[in-house]
Design an enzyme around this catalytic site. Sequence first.
Site, PDB file in Angstrom:
ATOM      1  N   HIS A  44       4.035  -9.615   4.602  1.00  0.00           N
ATOM      2  CA  HIS A  44       4.466 -10.601   3.609  1.00  0.00           C
ATOM      3  C   HIS A  44       3.367 -11.596   3.256  1.00  0.00           C
ATOM      4  CE1 HIS A  44       7.210 -12.731   1.124  1.00  0.00           C
ATOM      5  NE2 HIS A  44       8.308 -12.349   1.736  1.00  0.00           N
ATOM      6  N   ASP A  65       9.174   6.223  -8.804  1.00  0.00           N
ATOM      7  CA  ASP A  65       9.399   7.631  -9.141  1.00  0.00           C
ATOM      8  C   ASP A  65       8.130   8.407  -8.827  1.00  0.00           C
ATOM      9  OD1 ASP A  65       9.861  10.099 -10.242  1.00  0.00           O
ATOM     10  OD2 ASP A  65      10.222   9.381 -12.277  1.00  0.00           O
TER      11      ASP A  65
END
Length: 439
Positions: free
Chosen positions: A149, A385
Amino acid sequence: MKVREESWRIVKPVYEGDNPPSINHYNPLSVFDKVTYNTHIAVIYAYRPPTPPNSTIQQGLQKALSEYREWAGRLGENDKGDPVILLNDKGVMFVEASAECTLDQAMPFKPSSALLSLHPSLKGVEELVQVQLTRFTCGSLVVGFTAHHLVADGNATSNFLVAWGQACRGLEMIKPCPLHDRSSMFAPRDPPLFEFEHKGVEFSTKKLTKSTYPRDEYITNDIIVHKVHFTKEFLTKLKTKASSSCRNQRPYSTFESLVAHLWRAITRARGLNSFETTQVRISVNGRGRLSPRVPNEYFGNLVLWAFPTARVKDLLNEPLPFAAKTIHDAIAKVNDNYFKSFIDFASYKVQEDEDLIPTADMNRSVLLPNLEVDSWLRFPFYDLDFGGGSPYIFMPSYFPTEGMMFLLPSFIGDGSIDAFIPLFQQNLVPFKQICYSLD
């Protein structure tokens, strides 16, 4: 669900042309990087067949890393001892694994420790990104992704994931191209202007942190992560009720309305003392709030927090619009002036006071009487994708921190929302009884 690790290796960026960039450069951490959670975050994707081979996914990752070099680097320090991201191209962890069952046999993926087998461990990790590809006997693929993070927030990480998918599909241009300028983007004002209080908000003293938040890992076994599905119809009714007092004003957002509802329901289920104070920690993206506006392509952390606060008595006795307004007003206060005040404070005051540390802490197991909301509702995580279509499932890994909620758009794609809510086992029964009540 038995998962067997087949192989692991370090994957490095692949650059076009004969002149790869220097591996001796670094990017300093910004004031927003330094104040966020110092930990890895893990997410899980599931894809139905047909899916591309692992080699295609690895090659796409290597191309995406050439644009997002920070992920292939390491955390370190410069000559002055300041924290930086070393752009040394040491690479990311790439694991191939297999499961001895079909995806349908493993479904539904419930928020449990079983999910931890679908991605590399988050502890003691040098790499800033880790990827695990788990193949199921039916040909389905689960991708476990972990990212540090301190390098990037959810907005920036989701942009990287979209770019990774584009690279796997052979697209020549990766969009959006990341904006890497961390050093000069958030320069403090001269003279600085501390318009707001930041001590006790984004920062706390080491002594106060130790006394206020004792170690509470020993009760983790009593925490259950419960998944709640809110339909679009329910959310519409909830928003209408929450906004019933908004005369001649814009109605509260679906997010504000849902968090207000959950805040009240969880507080009631916890059985808190009526005179106790409870608050919600809510992430606020600064890209659209700073002036001039910071482009969405900015790669790094650019988040502060709103802290709507109320007495338990008022939160539960007042109607839903009270909680929604409290949340709305707190978020609205985290504006351009607030962000710039934070930049000045973090650049000057924190440098002077070594006793100040960030309040963002993932090492706590219990947030009671408070809550935290991590909203992923606007991030394009479902756009990852690899060439076989959008993911069938997207979800966070297993984070059993009592009171730390994740909100995600449902994979159904109809505007419904899934909420992952960790609660003590004894509080879960009353919560289930009231979580769908509009009374």
